[in-house]
Scaffold this active site. Sequence first.
Site, PDB file in Angstrom:
ATOM      1  N   ASP A   1      -1.340  17.313  17.647  1.00 39.16           N
ATOM      2  CA  ASP A   1      -1.076  16.999  19.048  1.00 39.16           C
ATOM      3  C   ASP A   1      -2.322  16.315  19.601  1.00 39.16           C
ATOM      4  O   ASP A   1      -3.376  16.942  19.765  1.00 39.16           O
ATOM      5  CB  ASP A   1      -0.798  18.321  19.788  1.00 39.16           C
ATOM      6  CG  ASP A   1      -0.033  18.121  21.072  1.00 39.16           C
ATOM      7  OD1 ASP A   1      -0.257  17.105  21.741  1.00 39.16           O
ATOM      8  OD2 ASP A   1       0.777  19.006  21.397  1.00 39.16           O
TER       9      ASP A   1
ATOM     10  N   ASP B   1       0.294  13.389  23.659  1.00 38.14           N
ATOM     11  CA  ASP B   1       0.436  14.065  24.939  1.00 38.14           C
ATOM     12  C   ASP B   1       0.418  13.070  26.112  1.00 38.14           C
ATOM     13  O   ASP B   1      -0.440  12.187  26.154  1.00 38.14           O
ATOM     14  CB  ASP B   1      -0.733  15.054  25.078  1.00 38.14           C
ATOM     15  CG  ASP B   1      -0.592  15.971  26.261  1.00 38.14           C
ATOM     16  OD1 ASP B   1       0.320  16.812  26.247  1.00 38.14           O
ATOM     17  OD2 ASP B   1      -1.396  15.852  27.206  1.00 38.14           O
TER      18      ASP B   1
ATOM     19  N   GLU C   1       5.036  11.684  24.221  1.00 41.98           N
ATOM     20  CA  GLU C   1       5.598  12.454  25.326  1.00 41.98           C
ATOM     21  C   GLU C   1       5.621  11.551  26.549  1.00 41.98           C
ATOM     22  O   GLU C   1       4.577  11.218  27.107  1.00 41.98           O
ATOM     23  CB  GLU C   1       4.745  13.695  25.624  1.00 41.98           C
ATOM     24  CG  GLU C   1       5.394  14.592  26.660  1.00 41.98           C
ATOM     25  CD  GLU C   1       4.410  15.504  27.397  1.00 41.98           C
ATOM     26  OE1 GLU C   1       4.859  16.529  27.912  1.00 41.98           O
ATOM     27  OE2 GLU C   1       3.215  15.176  27.480  1.00 41.98           O
TER      28      GLU C   1
ATOM     29  N   ASP D   1       6.687  23.779  27.554  1.00 44.17           N
ATOM     30  CA  ASP D   1       6.580  23.511  28.987  1.00 44.17           C
ATOM     31  C   ASP D   1       7.862  23.849  29.745  1.00 44.17           C
ATOM     32  O   ASP D   1       7.921  23.657  30.967  1.00 44.17           O
ATOM     33  CB  ASP D   1       6.269  22.019  29.231  1.00 44.17           C
ATOM     34  CG  ASP D   1       4.918  21.599  28.679  1.00 44.17           C
ATOM     35  OD1 ASP D   1       3.980  22.422  28.699  1.00 44.17           O
ATOM     36  OD2 ASP D   1       4.801  20.444  28.225  1.00 44.17           O
TER      37      ASP D   1
END
Length: 552
Positions: free
Chosen positions: A100, A202, A265, A334
């Site tokens: 990530d 991210d 993302e 999330d």
Amino acid sequence: MIDQADWWRRAVIYQIYPRSFQDSDGDGIGDLRGIISRLDYVRDLGVDGIWLSPTFPSPMKDFGYDVADYCGVDPTFGTLDDMDALIEGCHARGLKLLLDWVPNHTSDQHPWFLDSRSSLDNPRRDWYFWRDPSPEGGLPNNWLSNFGGPAWTLDEATPQYYLHSFLKEQPDLNWRNPDVEKAMHDVLRFWLDRGVDGFRMDVIGMILKHPELADNPPNPRWLEGMPEFLRYLPVNNRNFPGVIEKIRGLRSVLDEYPERMAVGEVYGTAEEVAQYYGADQLDGLHMTFNFNLIVDRSWRLVPWRASAIAQVVVESQATLPSGAQACWAIGNHDQPRFVNRHNEDGWGEERARAAALLVLALTGTPFLYYGDELGMLNGGIPEARLQDPARFRARGRDPERIPMPWDASSTRGFSTGEPWLPYGPAEINVADQDGDPSSLLNLNRRALAIRRGEASLNSGGFRPVAAKEDLYVFQRRLEGSASVLVLLNTSVEPASTHISIDYSKVLLASTMDAEARLTKALQRAARTRDGQVEVTIPGLAAAWLTTGEQGG
Ligand code: NOJ
Ligand code: MG
């Protein structure tokens, strides 16, 4: 093992939130050695790879999304050697590993930021966004932090404001500065050289800002209950025109290595999300997440309704460039757990069973969130034990981050120490579901195994057959392979529909009862004049039917 260059097109990826998967050293926090000890479980589940949420050195203000060193491992999680062992352990089992990567911001403890804040003329001053107070002495612009409040904090030392789209401990990097871009490219190379198979990127959609950091316009559709940061339309700090050039730069780094992949993302309209693929040349990200089965553009939860699901699929297909691969998620770290999101009448687990069959049958790459294969629930966490500083939801995101329950014991097989977040109910656990053929875990395992073996399901074309309020039927078909018909009933009542008599066999249904009923119905089916038969799908069930052999 999928080892073609485009392995990610047929893959299913499993997201591990490292703090909560398996603790190996009794500190109550999951770690890399713990994950390594559970790799057989992941392989046997039948997925093709892992996305690991951040494990870099971090003050953990945002639990790893505040990175203080992109090229290391936080001691809580282990060492670089442990990471190498994890990479090796994955590869030995035919699993890919995605890290990530957090490009939009660092921790305020990152040496780059410490340099940057040290003086007005530090060479790294421009690596972040520093601005004088407005002429009236206020904030430099009206941008809001995604976690609430203004996106600016005054640093008394200089004294200027710095920009943070999330916590004040997460200052935003300035991607218009070529040294930042180069340093971050080198981070990618550091991990690619170590053998990781790619990255989840991210909030990649926020890395490029308006050159003058112009104010955002008010959002005419903002309503009470929506996250505060959506009071303004984030047009000048999200999906800003030109971001694709930065993305192409990232892609060219990945392309220095064979068979690597990046998934971004990105929140935004279907069109905004689609641009990250790099239009028809497909020289952008390999994929971007489609979150529209979870939340709509206003971050409202999407209901479990066939018509709404079909609409999301249609929009995705209409906007992705030709050849682009969709990427689906129905849960992550999330968002509230799937079962809780769809449990208003107590039938959340039934929907989760059907949802597994839906996401594994859509065209695109599914990402599964750890524990969703068990139907894990949001943790009921006492106020005093809440950890997440981001409170755009009343209880933050801890509920969906509780430890993985490996068994029914008081430690859930997770840790010998006090877990960093309290355990969920003992009844939901791997060991019990493992021994129960009708469990959600075994449904997921069967679905993943079938998907892997059916070429039509993992790489066939898509044809909608019916999209009603509560009934969604579509076909997956690859020339030369058996076709698969996917049926989803989102109503609690049974639904009937006519299907081609060619679908002679049930591959899988979301409950054993549905499977038995459909099997019987297909056996007894009498051919009507137009070659169709009527089948009834029980309430909230989903099923995969096949033509068997070839055809359809
Ligand atoms: C998105 C991540 O998924 C979330 O957990 C994090 O807090 C923000 N980005 C900031 O990095
Ligand atoms: Mg530990």
